[in-house]
Scaffold this motif. Structure first.
Motif, PDB file in Angstrom:
ATOM      1  N   SER A 235      33.876 -20.813  36.224  1.00 58.73           N
ATOM      2  CA  SER A 235      33.078 -19.855  35.236  1.00 58.73           C
ATOM      3  C   SER A 235      33.875 -18.711  35.274  1.00 58.73           C
ATOM      4  CB  SER A 235      31.815 -19.775  36.199  1.00 58.73           C
ATOM      5  OG  SER A 235      32.291 -19.123  37.415  1.00 58.73           O
ATOM      6  N   ARG A 236      33.252 -17.791  34.561  1.00 58.96           N
ATOM      7  CA  ARG A 236      33.841 -16.497  34.066  1.00 58.96           C
ATOM      8  C   ARG A 236      33.703 -15.650  35.507  1.00 58.96           C
ATOM      9  NH1 ARG A 236      32.280 -12.162  29.462  1.00 58.96           N
ATOM     10  NH2 ARG A 236      32.801 -10.264  30.664  1.00 58.96           N
ATOM     11  N   ARG A 237      32.549 -15.943  36.193  1.00 52.66           N
ATOM     12  CA  ARG A 237      32.393 -15.023  37.418  1.00 52.66           C
ATOM     13  C   ARG A 237      33.428 -15.344  38.371  1.00 52.66           C
ATOM     14  NH1 ARG A 237      28.055 -12.441  40.064  1.00 52.66           N
ATOM     15  NH2 ARG A 237      28.859 -11.544  41.861  1.00 52.66           N
ATOM     16  N   GLN A 238      33.859 -16.503  38.476  1.00 55.76           N
ATOM     17  CA  GLN A 238      35.020 -17.146  39.218  1.00 55.76           C
ATOM     18  C   GLN A 238      36.159 -16.680  38.956  1.00 55.76           C
ATOM     19  OE1 GLN A 238      34.033 -21.528  38.996  1.00 55.76           O
ATOM     20  NE2 GLN A 238      34.609 -21.508  41.009  1.00 55.76           N
ATOM     21  N   ALA A 239      36.682 -16.757  37.676  1.00 59.74           N
ATOM     22  CA  ALA A 239      37.772 -15.862  37.214  1.00 59.74           C
ATOM     23  C   ALA A 239      37.610 -14.449  37.317  1.00 59.74           C
ATOM     24  CB  ALA A 239      37.938 -16.223  35.555  1.00 59.74           C
ATOM     25  N   GLU A 240      36.766 -13.745  37.174  1.00 59.53           N
ATOM     26  CA  GLU A 240      36.689 -12.299  37.483  1.00 59.53           C
ATOM     27  C   GLU A 240      36.737 -11.667  38.799  1.00 59.53           C
ATOM     28  OE1 GLU A 240      32.719 -11.203  35.962  1.00 59.53           O
ATOM     29  OE2 GLU A 240      33.350 -10.863  33.938  1.00 59.53           O
ATOM     30  N   ASP A 241      36.246 -12.554  39.784  1.00 61.06           N
ATOM     31  CA  ASP A 241      36.709 -12.508  41.075  1.00 61.06           C
ATOM     32  C   ASP A 241      37.904 -12.655  41.511  1.00 61.06           C
ATOM     33  OD1 ASP A 241      34.023 -11.872  41.297  1.00 61.06           O
ATOM     34  OD2 ASP A 241      33.358 -13.797  42.151  1.00 61.06           O
ATOM     35  N   ILE A 242      38.797 -13.650  41.112  1.00 61.10           N
ATOM     36  CA  ILE A 242      40.251 -13.798  41.231  1.00 61.10           C
ATOM     37  C   ILE A 242      41.034 -12.651  40.913  1.00 61.10           C
ATOM     38  CG2 ILE A 242      42.032 -15.557  40.994  1.00 61.10           C
ATOM     39  CD1 ILE A 242      39.796 -17.727  41.123  1.00 61.10           C
ATOM     40  N   LEU A 243      40.876 -12.341  39.487  1.00 59.96           N
ATOM     41  CA  LEU A 243      41.784 -11.569  38.834  1.00 59.96           C
ATOM     42  C   LEU A 243      41.488 -10.158  39.543  1.00 59.96           C
ATOM     43  CD1 LEU A 243      41.423 -12.679  35.192  1.00 59.96           C
ATOM     44  CD2 LEU A 243      43.568 -12.887  36.747  1.00 59.96           C
ATOM     45  N   SER A 244      40.368  -9.832  39.931  1.00 61.30           N
ATOM     46  CA  SER A 244      39.831  -8.599  40.608  1.00 61.30           C
ATOM     47  C   SER A 244      40.965  -8.185  41.804  1.00 61.30           C
ATOM     48  CB  SER A 244      38.531  -8.117  41.032  1.00 61.30           C
ATOM     49  OG  SER A 244      38.194  -9.447  42.158  1.00 61.30           O
ATOM     50  N   GLN A 245      41.412  -9.133  42.322  1.00 60.62           N
ATOM     51  CA  GLN A 245      42.392  -9.022  43.481  1.00 60.62           C
ATOM     52  C   GLN A 245      43.874  -9.192  42.920  1.00 60.62           C
ATOM     53  OE1 GLN A 245      40.769  -8.494  46.415  1.00 60.62           O
ATOM     54  NE2 GLN A 245      38.844  -8.834  45.061  1.00 60.62           N
ATOM     55  N   ILE A 246      44.126  -9.192  41.801  1.00 54.38           N
ATOM     56  CA  ILE A 246      45.497  -9.307  41.288  1.00 54.38           C
ATOM     57  C   ILE A 246      45.911  -7.760  40.619  1.00 54.38           C
ATOM     58  CG2 ILE A 246      47.124 -10.271  39.754  1.00 54.38           C
ATOM     59  CD1 ILE A 246      45.507 -12.771  40.030  1.00 54.38           C
ATOM     60  N   PRO A 247      46.930  -7.171  41.196  1.00 56.55           N
ATOM     61  CA  PRO A 247      47.364  -5.906  40.672  1.00 56.55           C
ATOM     62  C   PRO A 247      47.958  -6.139  39.133  1.00 56.55           C
ATOM     63  CG  PRO A 247      48.999  -6.618  42.175  1.00 56.55           C
ATOM     64  CD  PRO A 247      47.814  -7.843  42.297  1.00 56.55           C
ATOM     65  N   TYR A 248      47.897  -4.884  38.502  1.00 58.91           N
ATOM     66  CA  TYR A 248      48.379  -4.829  37.128  1.00 58.91           C
ATOM     67  C   TYR A 248      47.738  -5.447  36.122  1.00 58.91           C
ATOM     68  CZ  TYR A 248      52.586  -3.380  40.017  1.00 58.91           C
ATOM     69  OH  TYR A 248      53.500  -2.884  41.089  1.00 58.91           O
ATOM     70  N   VAL A 249      46.683  -5.904  36.355  1.00 56.73           N
ATOM     71  CA  VAL A 249      45.758  -6.564  35.513  1.00 56.73           C
ATOM     72  C   VAL A 249      44.978  -5.285  34.732  1.00 56.73           C
ATOM     73  CG1 VAL A 249      43.744  -7.945  34.925  1.00 56.73           C
ATOM     74  CG2 VAL A 249      45.378  -8.754  36.541  1.00 56.73           C
ATOM     75  N   GLU A 250      45.101  -4.992  33.304  1.00 57.12           N
ATOM     76  CA  GLU A 250      44.656  -4.042  32.833  1.00 57.12           C
ATOM     77  C   GLU A 250      43.334  -4.441  31.859  1.00 57.12           C
ATOM     78  OE1 GLU A 250      46.998  -1.630  29.847  1.00 57.12           O
ATOM     79  OE2 GLU A 250      47.059  -0.268  31.332  1.00 57.12           O
ATOM     80  N   GLU A 251      43.347  -5.322  31.144  1.00 56.84           N
ATOM     81  CA  GLU A 251      42.475  -5.819  30.447  1.00 56.84           C
ATOM     82  C   GLU A 251      42.202  -7.137  30.311  1.00 56.84           C
ATOM     83  OE1 GLU A 251      41.065  -5.492  25.517  1.00 56.84           O
ATOM     84  OE2 GLU A 251      42.579  -4.152  26.266  1.00 56.84           O
ATOM     85  N   VAL A 252      40.951  -7.757  30.370  1.00 58.88           N
ATOM     86  CA  VAL A 252      40.627  -9.230  30.544  1.00 58.88           C
ATOM     87  C   VAL A 252      39.654  -9.532  29.616  1.00 58.88           C
ATOM     88  CG1 VAL A 252      40.270 -11.342  31.759  1.00 58.88           C
ATOM     89  CG2 VAL A 252      41.289  -9.218  32.915  1.00 58.88           C
ATOM     90  N   LYS A 253      39.718 -10.680  28.852  1.00 62.00           N
ATOM     91  CA  LYS A 253      38.796 -11.086  27.715  1.00 62.00           C
ATOM     92  C   LYS A 253      38.415 -12.728  28.267  1.00 62.00           C
ATOM     93  CE  LYS A 253      39.726  -8.116  23.754  1.00 62.00           C
ATOM     94  NZ  LYS A 253      40.128  -8.299  22.476  1.00 62.00           N
ATOM     95  N   TYR A 254      37.251 -13.065  28.196  1.00 62.97           N
ATOM     96  CA  TYR A 254      36.654 -14.315  28.644  1.00 62.97           C
ATOM     97  C   TYR A 254      36.179 -15.106  27.333  1.00 62.97           C
ATOM     98  CZ  TYR A 254      37.418 -12.221  33.347  1.00 62.97           C
ATOM     99  OH  TYR A 254      38.239 -11.393  34.431  1.00 62.97           O
ATOM    100  N   GLU A 255      36.061 -16.211  27.552  1.00 64.60           N
ATOM    101  CA  GLU A 255      35.598 -17.159  26.613  1.00 64.60           C
ATOM    102  C   GLU A 255      34.981 -18.518  27.249  1.00 64.60           C
ATOM    103  OE1 GLU A 255      37.876 -18.357  23.049  1.00 64.60           O
ATOM    104  OE2 GLU A 255      37.893 -16.211  22.349  1.00 64.60           O
ATOM    105  N   GLU A 256      33.698 -18.681  27.911  1.00 66.61           N
ATOM    106  CA  GLU A 256      33.406 -19.806  28.499  1.00 66.61           C
ATOM    107  C   GLU A 256      33.169 -21.027  27.385  1.00 66.61           C
ATOM    108  OE1 GLU A 256      30.963 -18.831  32.538  1.00 66.61           O
ATOM    109  OE2 GLU A 256      29.940 -17.592  30.738  1.00 66.61           O
TER     110      GLU A 256
END
Length: 341
Positions: A235-256
């Motif tokens: 899900s988008r929620r899972q992806a958001e939680d994972i990417l929040s822990q990765i440095p240098y991620v500046e902007e993210v867009k999601y399409e479920e």
């Protein structure tokens, strides 16, 4: 080789070329890229002395095209969009005639005509009437007359327009061959053609120069950071939680997606490489990655961004001007309608 200074061309109240300035250096293939009506042909006609400018000047190897037209034109061979052919002549007759017009020495005319026909592969049809030739061969004849006299600069206006795919490939090969000994300037609105043959691109829109750089540099600069694209099972929620822990991620867009998949588009700060961290981050959370790839801007993206037209009325538009040094400055300018006339 050529310096265009503050060039303006008006037809009554119509502004076809709007304070255009650029420099063409020796030994490169330059592409004039722009939509129909951008001012490409008008600019080329002024550069070759076929049209006079309303303002500004064109300097060719130190010669002013307006003040010393005969001297300046000696350095230029020109193929207009519609080749100036006399169809009741044979190919050889026409090329001899063109050589005489260019004041090639009489003792050199035969050898030059033979050499040019060999170069553009016209020897087999040299005794045929031009009116009986295919469009591809007529284009070759026009190119041959541009090369006669072996000028340092060859200017080609839409050299492959109306040709079939095989003829287009042949003309591109000819252009590359000519570039070994000449500086080439060609105009086109065909993105693939410019990307294929040109070392340097100048994008014109509404009579203005809106970008000037190498194809690769334009593609890299106009979109900024590269985009990392993922297709993950989760899900988008899972992806958001994972990417929040990765440095240098500046902007993210999601399409479920309906099948439980999510497309993720990531931009990083400073072009940071994060694929390894992303891979392990999703693996540790049991969220499989089905696809991972780097997406870069194409020349088509650059072209559309710089030349998009949002209406018929005069209005303020933003033009990103890219210098040869690769800097981008955003200027808000009021533009008028323009075009090739």
């Amino acid at each position: 080789m050529i310096e265009v200074r503050n060039l303006v061309k008006k037809y009554g109240s119509h502004l076809a070329v709007d304070h255009l300035s650029f420099v063409v250096e020796k030994g490169k293939i330059y592409g004039f890229l722009g939509p129909n009506g951008a001012g490409k042909s008008t600019t080329m006609n002024i550069m070759t002395g076929y049209l006079g400018a309303t303002e500004g000047e064109v300097i060719v190897n130190g010669r002013n095209m307006l003040k010393e037209p005969e001297e300046a034109k000696k350095f230029i061979g020109y193929l207009p969009e519609i080749p100036p052919l006399y169809t009741d002549m044979t190919v050889k007759e026409y090329l001899v005639f063109a050589a005489e017009l260019k004041k090639v020495k009489r003792t050199e005319i035969d050898s030059q005509v033979h050499q040019v026909m060999e170069l553009v592969k016209l020897t087999d049809v040299q005794n045929r009437l031009i009116r009986n030739l295919s469009k591809g061969y007529r284009q070759r004849v026009g190119l041959a007359q541009a090369v006669l006299g072996f000028p340092e600069i060859i200017i080609l206006d839409e050299p492959t327009v109306g040709l079939d795919p095989m003829q287009i490939i042949e003309i591109r090969q000819l252009i590359r061959e000519l570039a070994k000994d000449h500086t080439i300037i060609l105009s086109s609105h065909i993105l693939a053609e410019v990307r294929e043959v040109c070392d340097y691109i100048m994008i014109i829109s509404r009579g203005k120069l809106v970008a000037s750089d190498t194809p690769d540099h334009l593609e890299r600069l106009m979109r900024g950071e590269e985009t990392l694209e993922l297709e993950v099972k989760g899900s988008r929620r899972q992806a958001e939680d994972i990417l929040s822990q990765i440095p240098y991620v500046e902007e993210v867009k999601y399409e479920e997606q309906k099948d439980g998949m999510t497309n993720v588009y990531i931009q990083t700060a400073g072009h940071r490489e994060i694929r390894e961290q992303v891979f392990y981050g999703f693996a540790e959370n049991h969220c499989p990655i089905y696809r991972m790839q780097i997406s870069k801007a194409t020349l088509e993206d650059v072209f559309l961004e710089l030349t998009q037209d949002s209406g018929g009325d005069m209005q303020d538009v933003h033009a990103k001007e890219v210098s040869s040094a690769g800097e981008i400055s955003e200027n808000k300018e009021e533009t008028d309608h323009d075009g090739d006339l």
